[in-house]
Design a protein around this motif. Structure first.
Motif, PDB file in Angstrom:
ATOM      1  N   TYR A   1       0.825  -1.208   0.000  1.00  7.22           N
ATOM      2  CA  TYR A   1       0.000   0.000   0.000  1.00  7.22           C
ATOM      3  C   TYR A   1       0.860   1.259   0.000  1.00  7.22           C
ATOM      4  O   TYR A   1       0.513   2.260  -0.642  1.00  7.22           O
ATOM      5  N   GLU A   2       1.970   1.240   0.709  1.00  4.86           N
ATOM      6  CA  GLU A   2       2.855   2.406   0.741  1.00  4.86           C
ATOM      7  C   GLU A   2       3.357   2.743  -0.656  1.00  4.86           C
ATOM      8  O   GLU A   2       3.393   3.911  -1.055  1.00  4.86           O
ATOM      9  N   ALA A   3       3.725   1.718  -1.418  1.00  5.18           N
ATOM     10  CA  ALA A   3       4.169   1.942  -2.792  1.00  5.18           C
ATOM     11  C   ALA A   3       3.017   2.461  -3.659  1.00  5.18           C
ATOM     12  O   ALA A   3       3.207   3.348  -4.509  1.00  5.18           O
ATOM     13  N   LEU A   4       1.815   1.939  -3.417  1.00  4.26           N
ATOM     14  CA  LEU A   4       0.662   2.356  -4.201  1.00  4.26           C
ATOM     15  C   LEU A   4       0.238   3.779  -3.853  1.00  4.26           C
ATOM     16  O   LEU A   4      -0.248   4.515  -4.729  1.00  4.26           O
ATOM     17  N   VAL A   5       0.426   4.190  -2.613  1.00  2.77           N
ATOM     18  CA  VAL A   5       0.131   5.568  -2.213  1.00  2.77           C
ATOM     19  C   VAL A   5       0.998   6.537  -3.019  1.00  2.77           C
ATOM     20  O   VAL A   5       0.522   7.564  -3.521  1.00  2.77           O
ATOM     21  N   ALA A   6       2.282   6.219  -3.138  1.00  7.76           N
ATOM     22  CA  ALA A   6       3.189   7.078  -3.899  1.00  7.76           C
ATOM     23  C   ALA A   6       2.748   7.171  -5.360  1.00  7.76           C
ATOM     24  O   ALA A   6       2.743   8.259  -5.962  1.00  7.76           O
ATOM     25  N   LYS A   7       2.355   6.056  -5.924  1.00  4.51           N
ATOM     26  CA  LYS A   7       1.894   6.025  -7.311  1.00  4.51           C
ATOM     27  C   LYS A   7       0.595   6.814  -7.472  1.00  4.51           C
ATOM     28  O   LYS A   7       0.412   7.550  -8.454  1.00  4.51           O
ATOM     29  N   ALA A   8      -0.311   6.662  -6.507  1.00  2.00           N
ATOM     30  CA  ALA A   8      -1.585   7.379  -6.564  1.00  2.00           C
ATOM     31  C   ALA A   8      -1.361   8.880  -6.499  1.00  2.00           C
ATOM     32  O   ALA A   8      -2.022   9.656  -7.200  1.00  2.00           O
ATOM     33  N   HIS A   9      -0.419   9.306  -5.656  1.00  6.15           N
ATOM     34  CA  HIS A   9      -0.151  10.739  -5.541  1.00  6.15           C
ATOM     35  C   HIS A   9       0.434  11.287  -6.841  1.00  6.15           C
ATOM     36  O   HIS A   9       0.099  12.401  -7.260  1.00  6.15           O
ATOM     37  N   GLN A  10       1.290  10.521  -7.479  1.00  6.20           N
ATOM     38  CA  GLN A  10       1.836  10.939  -8.771  1.00  6.20           C
ATOM     39  C   GLN A  10       0.717  11.083  -9.802  1.00  6.20           C
ATOM     40  O   GLN A  10       0.727  12.016 -10.614  1.00  6.20           O
ATOM     41  N   THR A  11      -0.249  10.187  -9.754  1.00  3.20           N
ATOM     42  CA  THR A  11      -1.384  10.256 -10.682  1.00  3.20           C
ATOM     43  C   THR A  11      -2.217  11.502 -10.425  1.00  3.20           C
ATOM     44  O   THR A  11      -2.620  12.200 -11.362  1.00  3.20           O
ATOM     45  N   THR A  12      -2.466  11.803  -9.161  1.00  2.00           N
ATOM     46  CA  THR A  12      -3.224  13.005  -8.818  1.00  2.00           C
ATOM     47  C   THR A  12      -2.515  14.262  -9.322  1.00  2.00           C
ATOM     48  O   THR A  12      -3.148  15.173  -9.872  1.00  2.00           O
ATOM     49  N   GLU A  13      -1.210  14.313  -9.148  1.00  2.00           N
ATOM     50  CA  GLU A  13      -0.455  15.477  -9.598  1.00  2.00           C
ATOM     51  C   GLU A  13      -0.425  15.580 -11.121  1.00  2.00           C
ATOM     52  O   GLU A  13      -0.348  16.677 -11.675  1.00  2.00           O
TER      53      GLU A  13
END
Length: 220
Positions: free
Chosen positions: A58-70
């Motif tokens: 999940y920690e890795a996916l959080v980083a990916k999700a934030h990149q997508t939002t940006e």
């Protein structure tokens, strides 16, 4: 400009005016693809990853999700999914260490709702409602059963046949000592139309609904 060329251009512009705006939105397809990738990633972690490995995944996916939002500012869908992944990480961490994460998820859902509260069939309402009934109340956090009910009912109104909307409202009723009222919502989860490309999530959610029904329905 000669008459035939001018006439052709006028016809093209007239036809273009009849097309949906999305036909000219360059980032429409990419944002959908990015959101679907987050959905698939979350499903695999939530339903197919051993419990001991979920937090790191999940920690890795959080980083990916934030990149997508940006990458897609002004779109509500990535914000919703970033919130879902962040709140899922909070669930894995548990305890006081998760409070910062649930507050972060709450802010993401609220930001998404300011852009488009109806996006993804009202998923922001459902997800924020879950936070309101699962997190502690004041002074530790913002938990509020009345707000949870209001949010979940809005989500259900937007997606009355939805698997998630019915499951979360049913779970809320169970956790607030209204298990008898929860049965029809949880049963609807089992018969609701499947979502294209969401087979893993649909199967997992139905299993959760069956488990809750087995817990609350009297054995015959």
């Amino acid at each position: 400009m000669n008459t035939p060329v001018k006439s052709t251009l006028v016809r093209l512009l007239a036809a273009a005016a009849l097309l949906p705006l999305g036909a000219f939105t360059a980032n429409a397809a990419p944002v959908d693809d990015a959101v679907q990738e987050l959905q698939r990633g979350w499903e695999v972690v939530r339903y197919q990853t051993p419990a001991a490995e979920r937090e790191k995944r999940y920690e890795a996916l959080v980083a990916k999700a934030h990149q997508t939002t940006e990458a897609f500012p002004g779109r509500s869908e990535p914000l919703i999914w970033e919130g879902i992944v962040v709140s899922s990480l909070a669930g894995e961490k548990g305890g006081l260490g998760a409070l910062g994460l649930v507050k972060q998820a709450k802010a993401l859902y609220e930001q998404a709702m300011q852009i488009d509260a109806n996006a993804l069939d009202g998923s922001a309402y459902n997800s924020l409602g879950v936070l309101y009934y699962k997190v502690p109340g004041w002074p530790l956090a913002f938990g509020d059963k009345a707000k949870a009910k209001a949010m979940l009912q809005k989500g259900l109104a937007l997606s009355p046949q939805g698997i998630d909307a019915n499951y979360f409202y049913g779970e809320f009723l169970v956790e607030t000592d209204h298990a008898d009222e929860a049965v029809p919502y949880l049963e609807k989860v089992l018969t609701a139309p499947g979502r294209p490309g969401r087979q893993i999530a649909d199967t997992g959610r139905r299993e959760e609904a069956r488990a809750l029904l087995a817990k609350i329905k009297p054995k015959s």
